[in-house]
Design a protein around this motif. Structure first.
Motif, PDB file in Angstrom:
ATOM      1  N   VAL A 198      15.371  -4.946  31.626  1.00 12.31           N
ATOM      2  CA  VAL A 198      16.093  -5.212  30.377  1.00 12.31           C
ATOM      3  C   VAL A 198      16.162  -3.990  29.465  1.00 12.31           C
ATOM      4  N   VAL A 199      15.648  -2.845  29.907  1.00  6.92           N
ATOM      5  CA  VAL A 199      15.619  -1.649  29.074  1.00  6.92           C
ATOM      6  C   VAL A 199      16.819  -0.758  29.387  1.00  6.92           C
ATOM      7  N   ALA A 200      17.613  -0.468  28.357  1.00  4.23           N
ATOM      8  CA  ALA A 200      18.752   0.443  28.516  1.00  4.23           C
ATOM      9  C   ALA A 200      18.334   1.892  28.383  1.00  4.23           C
ATOM     10  N   GLY A 201      17.286   2.153  27.599  1.00  2.00           N
ATOM     11  CA  GLY A 201      16.855   3.526  27.416  1.00  2.00           C
ATOM     12  C   GLY A 201      15.927   3.682  26.228  1.00  2.00           C
ATOM     13  N   TYR A 202      15.707   4.956  25.855  1.00  2.00           N
ATOM     14  CA  TYR A 202      14.710   5.295  24.847  1.00  2.00           C
ATOM     15  C   TYR A 202      15.308   6.283  23.840  1.00  2.00           C
ATOM     16  N   SER A 203      14.731   6.278  22.657  1.00  2.00           N
ATOM     17  CA  SER A 203      15.167   7.217  21.629  1.00  2.00           C
ATOM     18  C   SER A 203      13.991   7.560  20.734  1.00  2.00           C
ATOM     19  N   CYS A 204      14.205   8.497  19.823  1.00  2.00           N
ATOM     20  CA  CYS A 204      13.211   8.841  18.808  1.00  2.00           C
ATOM     21  C   CYS A 204      13.465   7.999  17.566  1.00  2.00           C
ATOM     22  N   TYR A 205      12.388   7.684  16.862  1.00  2.00           N
ATOM     23  CA  TYR A 205      12.509   6.888  15.639  1.00  2.00           C
ATOM     24  C   TYR A 205      11.548   7.435  14.598  1.00  2.00           C
ATOM     25  N   ASN A 206      11.973   7.427  13.342  1.00  2.00           N
ATOM     26  CA  ASN A 206      11.105   7.772  12.223  1.00  2.00           C
ATOM     27  C   ASN A 206      11.077   6.572  11.294  1.00  2.00           C
ATOM     28  N   ASP A 207       9.983   5.827  11.347  1.00  5.01           N
ATOM     29  CA  ASP A 207       9.847   4.613  10.547  1.00  5.01           C
ATOM     30  C   ASP A 207       9.362   4.987   9.144  1.00  5.01           C
ATOM     31  N   GLY A 208      10.211   5.733   8.418  1.00  6.74           N
ATOM     32  CA  GLY A 208       9.870   6.191   7.079  1.00  6.74           C
ATOM     33  C   GLY A 208       9.372   5.048   6.207  1.00  6.74           C
ATOM     34  N   SER A 209       8.255   5.281   5.532  1.00 12.55           N
ATOM     35  CA  SER A 209       7.559   4.196   4.846  1.00 12.55           C
ATOM     36  C   SER A 209       7.270   4.559   3.393  1.00 12.55           C
TER      37      SER A 209
END
Length: 277
Positions: free
Chosen positions: A143-154
């Motif tokens: 079910v995984v299409a792919g991956y990316s980077c994320y910045n969960d700015g808080s």
């Protein structure tokens, strides 16, 4: 293969495939990338085409600008759990982020006027490729299409108003997602990938993805049990140790800064920081 959503030189939003020499525009196929994630095999056939635009001539948007859901995982790296003096949670800690609380690669992350406690959280994002429910951990790759980077700015001050994280995680344009989605066959063994966050070129976070308390298979099984996952949904898998809140003195992002999240095999998500006007 690298899949992205972008704004063309004429200002029109589109999506396509990123290559070294530029971008192949596939916007005429379906209205948005999330509607094509199930067909990555046929999309790969388009990768041999000549690029329509140079990378420097387009503007990056979040790879999935309008996901049905952005599910974020709190306290999920052992190094981050230790730096906060906590015990590993018994179950994944899930909160949600809204689509307008994120920007794409190169776009400005906004420190709100309401608080100066603007923290970075470099993360791996997992993008779901098809509608699914009750996915067993052993079947997670299907079910995984792919991956990316994320910045969960808080915004830490607002995050700590109550036990629910939502307010501090959803200030307008306070997070970032990109620059693209890398399909699993190109990303390789994602558990061995290195996650690095740099503020103004200085490394603040470093870990391998296998430091996760709850790995990707467990997160997909858990999330697909309580909700129906849709193509384009994003699971931001949590941040590692080194966040600004636990440094002495605390290290907050401020206008004029540049923040980078790099994951080996995926790329670098880079964003300037501006103040809210």
């Amino acid at each position: 293969m690298k899949l992205l959503t972008f704004r063309r030189p004429d200002g029109v939003a589109s999506w396509g495939i990123a290559k070294t020499e530029g971008v192949i525009d596939l916007g005429a196929r379906v209205p948005a990338l999330k509607h094509a994630l199930w067909a990555t095999t046929s999309l790969a056939e388009e990768a041999a085409r000549h690029a329509d635009f140079r990378l420097e001539d387009i503007s990056f948007l979040p790879p999935i600008p309008d996901p049905d859901k952005i599910l974020c995982v709190g306290l999920n790296y052992l190094s981050h759990i230790r730096e906060g003096g906590r015990e590993p949670p018994a179950k994944p800690i899930i909160f949600t982020r809204f689509a307008n609380a994120q920007v794409g690669h190169g776009q400005a992350m906004v420190r709100p006027a309401a608080s100066a406690t603007f923290d970075y959280e470099g993360e791996l994002a997992v993008i779901i490729g098809r509608r699914c429910r009750h996915v067993k951990a052993a079947d997670w790759e299907s079910v995984v299409a792919g991956y990316s980077c994320y910045n969960d700015g808080s915004i830490r001050e607002w995050q700590r108003h109550a036990s629910q994280f939502t307010p501090g995680k959803n200030f307008f344009r306070s997070g970032a997602f990109g620059p693209w989605i890398v399909t699993p066959e190109e990303a390789g063994d994602i558990a061995k990938a290195h996650l690095i966050t740099r503020l103004n070129g200085v490394e603040q976070q470093r870990a391998t993805i296998d430091d996760l308390c709850f790995g990707i298979p467990a997160l997909i099984e858990y999330c697909s049990t309580f909700t129906q996952l849709e193509a384009g949904d994003v699971i931001a898998t949590g941040t590692t140790g080194g966040v600004g809140a636990y440094q002495t003195p605390p290290l907050w992002m401020k206008p004029g800064d540049t923040i980078e999240v790099e994951i080996s095999g995926i790329g670098v998500l880079r964003n300037p920081v501006v103040g809210e006007t």
